[in-house]
Write an enzyme that holds these catalytic residues in place. Structure first.
Site, short mmCIF file in Angstrom:
data_model
loop_
_atom_site.label_atom_id
_atom_site.label_comp_id
_atom_site.label_asym_id
_atom_site.label_seq_id
_atom_site.Cartn_x
_atom_site.Cartn_y
_atom_site.Cartn_z
N ARG A 266 5.98 -5.51 -22.30
CA ARG A 266 6.12 -6.91 -22.74
C ARG A 266 5.74 -7.07 -24.21
O ARG A 266 6.40 -7.77 -24.97
CB ARG A 266 5.24 -7.81 -21.86
CG ARG A 266 5.18 -9.26 -22.36
CD ARG A 266 4.51 -10.19 -21.35
NE ARG A 266 3.16 -9.79 -20.99
CZ ARG A 266 2.07 -10.03 -21.73
NH1 ARG A 266 2.17 -10.69 -22.88
NH2 ARG A 266 0.88 -9.64 -21.33
N HIS B 24 5.33 -4.62 -26.63
CA HIS B 24 5.74 -3.67 -27.67
C HIS B 24 7.18 -3.18 -27.59
O HIS B 24 7.63 -2.51 -28.52
CB HIS B 24 4.78 -2.47 -27.67
CG HIS B 24 3.37 -2.85 -27.94
ND1 HIS B 24 2.95 -3.38 -29.15
CD2 HIS B 24 2.26 -2.84 -27.15
CE1 HIS B 24 1.65 -3.66 -29.08
NE2 HIS B 24 1.21 -3.34 -27.88
N LYS C 185 -2.81 -13.32 -32.27
CA LYS C 185 -3.01 -11.87 -32.41
C LYS C 185 -2.75 -11.47 -33.85
O LYS C 185 -1.80 -11.92 -34.47
CB LYS C 185 -2.07 -11.13 -31.46
CG LYS C 185 -2.37 -9.65 -31.36
CD LYS C 185 -1.60 -8.97 -30.25
CE LYS C 185 -1.94 -7.49 -30.21
NZ LYS C 185 -1.25 -6.79 -29.12
N VAL D 90 -2.10 -8.40 -35.40
CA VAL D 90 -1.01 -7.45 -35.67
C VAL D 90 -0.36 -7.09 -34.35
O VAL D 90 -1.06 -6.85 -33.36
CB VAL D 90 -1.54 -6.13 -36.28
CG1 VAL D 90 -0.37 -5.23 -36.66
CG2 VAL D 90 -2.42 -6.39 -37.48
N THR E 226 3.19 -4.70 -32.99
CA THR E 226 4.36 -3.91 -33.34
C THR E 226 5.37 -3.95 -32.20
O THR E 226 4.99 -3.76 -31.04
CB THR E 226 3.94 -2.45 -33.59
OG1 THR E 226 2.93 -2.43 -34.61
CG2 THR E 226 5.13 -1.60 -34.04
N HIS F 85 -0.79 1.57 -24.42
CA HIS F 85 -1.46 0.95 -25.56
C HIS F 85 -0.79 1.42 -26.84
O HIS F 85 -0.45 2.60 -26.95
CB HIS F 85 -2.94 1.37 -25.52
CG HIS F 85 -3.74 1.00 -26.71
ND1 HIS F 85 -4.08 -0.30 -27.00
CD2 HIS F 85 -4.28 1.75 -27.70
CE1 HIS F 85 -4.80 -0.31 -28.13
NE2 HIS F 85 -4.92 0.92 -28.56
N1 UDP Z 1 -6.71 1.74 -24.35
C1 UDP Z 1 -7.07 2.99 -24.76
N2 UDP Z 1 -7.54 3.14 -26.03
C2 UDP Z 1 -7.69 2.12 -26.87
C3 UDP Z 1 -7.33 0.83 -26.45
C4 UDP Z 1 -6.83 0.68 -25.18
O1 UDP Z 1 -6.98 3.95 -24.01
O2 UDP Z 1 -8.11 2.33 -28.01
C5 UDP Z 1 -6.12 1.59 -23.04
C6 UDP Z 1 -7.03 0.82 -22.13
O3 UDP Z 1 -7.10 1.51 -20.91
C7 UDP Z 1 -6.34 -0.51 -21.95
C8 UDP Z 1 -4.88 -0.21 -22.27
O4 UDP Z 1 -4.91 0.91 -23.16
O5 UDP Z 1 -6.48 -0.93 -20.62
C9 UDP Z 1 -4.15 -1.37 -22.91
O6 UDP Z 1 -4.76 -1.70 -24.12
P1 UDP Z 1 -4.57 -3.14 -24.78
O7 UDP Z 1 -4.86 -4.17 -23.76
O8 UDP Z 1 -5.32 -3.17 -26.05
O9 UDP Z 1 -2.99 -3.13 -24.99
P2 UDP Z 1 -2.12 -3.06 -26.29
O10 UDP Z 1 -2.17 -4.39 -26.90
O11 UDP Z 1 -2.67 -2.00 -27.16
O12 UDP Z 1 -0.76 -2.68 -25.82
N1 UDP Z 2 -5.08 -10.32 -28.16
C1 UDP Z 2 -5.08 -11.41 -28.98
N2 UDP Z 2 -4.92 -12.64 -28.46
C2 UDP Z 2 -4.80 -12.83 -27.14
C3 UDP Z 2 -4.81 -11.73 -26.29
C4 UDP Z 2 -4.96 -10.49 -26.83
O1 UDP Z 2 -5.19 -11.28 -30.21
O2 UDP Z 2 -4.67 -13.98 -26.74
C5 UDP Z 2 -5.22 -8.97 -28.72
C6 UDP Z 2 -6.66 -8.49 -28.68
O3 UDP Z 2 -7.20 -8.58 -29.97
C7 UDP Z 2 -6.56 -7.06 -28.22
C8 UDP Z 2 -5.14 -6.87 -27.73
O4 UDP Z 2 -4.44 -8.09 -27.95
O5 UDP Z 2 -6.76 -6.17 -29.29
C9 UDP Z 2 -5.12 -6.54 -26.28
O6 UDP Z 2 -5.56 -7.64 -25.56
P1 UDP Z 2 -6.80 -7.60 -24.58
O7 UDP Z 2 -7.51 -6.30 -24.72
O8 UDP Z 2 -7.53 -8.87 -24.69
O9 UDP Z 2 -6.00 -7.62 -23.20
P2 UDP Z 2 -6.52 -7.30 -21.76
O10 UDP Z 2 -6.00 -5.91 -21.48
O11 UDP Z 2 -8.00 -7.38 -21.79
O12 UDP Z 2 -5.86 -8.34 -20.90
N1 UDP Z 3 -1.52 -3.22 -32.91
C1 UDP Z 3 -0.16 -3.09 -33.03
N2 UDP Z 3 0.32 -2.33 -34.06
C2 UDP Z 3 -0.49 -1.70 -34.95
C3 UDP Z 3 -1.87 -1.84 -34.81
C4 UDP Z 3 -2.36 -2.61 -33.77
O1 UDP Z 3 0.59 -3.61 -32.22
O2 UDP Z 3 0.03 -1.02 -35.87
C5 UDP Z 3 -2.05 -4.05 -31.80
C6 UDP Z 3 -2.22 -3.27 -30.51
O3 UDP Z 3 -1.75 -4.07 -29.46
C7 UDP Z 3 -3.71 -3.10 -30.41
C8 UDP Z 3 -4.25 -4.32 -31.12
O4 UDP Z 3 -3.30 -4.60 -32.13
O5 UDP Z 3 -4.16 -3.09 -29.08
C9 UDP Z 3 -5.59 -4.12 -31.73
O6 UDP Z 3 -5.54 -3.11 -32.71
P1 UDP Z 3 -6.50 -1.86 -32.68
O7 UDP Z 3 -6.31 -1.10 -31.43
O8 UDP Z 3 -6.32 -1.13 -33.97
O9 UDP Z 3 -7.91 -2.48 -32.56
P2 UDP Z 3 -8.76 -3.35 -33.56
O10 UDP Z 3 -9.87 -2.46 -33.94
O11 UDP Z 3 -7.87 -3.75 -34.69
O12 UDP Z 3 -9.18 -4.52 -32.69
#
Ligand code: UDP
Ligand code: UDP
Ligand code: UDP
Length: 123
Positions: free
Chosen positions: A10, A12, A40, A42, A44, A118
């Site tokens: 959803r 990415h 949020k 950033v 991608t 992730h």
């Molecule tokens: N996760 C991880 N390393 C990280 C951040 C997240 O392995 O640095 C895993 C963690 O298990 C989490 C899942 O990736 O439940 C999804 O991460 P996030 O909610 O941040 O989703 P994203 O926005 O990155 O797609």
């Molecule tokens: N995030 C955000 N706004 C939101 C939900 C998520 O900026 O309303 C970002 C948050 O910074 C995090 C990433 O999306 O780095 C993944 O979301 P989160 O880990 O909160 O999701 P979860 O897996 O806990 O539902």
């Molecule tokens: N993210 C992304 N593209 C990027 C860097 C970050 O979509 O190039 C999103 C991704 O969902 C990630 C969240 O931003 O889970 C938070 O970024 P990061 O894992 O780097 O953690 P931070 O330390 O910035 O909270």
């Protein structure tokens, strides 16, 4: 409940878009429900077929930002769009800069099947 793998899709995946317009990120960040309660910073979107993105889990192993071992870097460059929150933006008016790029992506993979959960960054 949405799984982490479904959340990755959803937040990415957008395989069917090849050329983006300036308003792409403003639309997508709303339509894909990426903001709930906050803007949020950033996000991608990847414009490549899903099997090509899933295959990254079996490409070069690289360290994750959080030092976990299960990150993988795509062996080829992929079409992506980075959405950066504009500095002056305030929730619920989350306004984004849209930037089209061709870079290698780094994803975290988990589970069986071993799939992206992730987005770790791009290089
Ligand atoms: N996760 C991880 N390393 C990280 C951040 C997240 O392995 O640095 C895993 C963690 O298990 C989490 C899942 O990736 O439940 C999804 O991460 P996030 O909610 O941040 O989703 P994203 O926005 O990155 O797609
Ligand atoms: N995030 C955000 N706004 C939101 C939900 C998520 O900026 O309303 C970002 C948050 O910074 C995090 C990433 O999306 O780095 C993944 O979301 P989160 O880990 O909160 O999701 P979860 O897996 O806990 O539902
Ligand atoms: N993210 C992304 N593209 C990027 C860097 C970050 O979509 O190039 C999103 C991704 O969902 C990630 C969240 O931003 O889970 C938070 O970024 P990061 O894992 O780097 O953690 P931070 O330390 O910035 O909270």
């Amino acid at each position: 409940k949405e799984t982490q793998a479904e959340k990755f899709l959803r937040q990415h995946m957008d395989p069917d878009t090849s050329t983006v317009t300036a308003s792409y990120c403003n639309k997508m960040m709303k339509h894909q429900n990426i903001m709930v309660g906050d803007c949020k910073l950033v996000n991608t979107f990847i414009h490549e077929p899903l099997p090509d993105v899933q295959a990254v889990c079996f490409q070069g192993n690289v360290p994750c930002k959080n030092t976990k071992p299960n990150c993988h870097k795509s062996s080829s460059k992929m079409r992506i769009t980075d959405c950066h929150l504009k500095k002056e933006a305030k929730y619920p008016k989350c306004e984004y800069e849209t930037q089209q790029l061709r870079k290698s992506i780094i994803v975290t993979c988990e589970g069986n099947p071993y799939v992206p959960v992730h987005f770790n960054g791009s290089v």
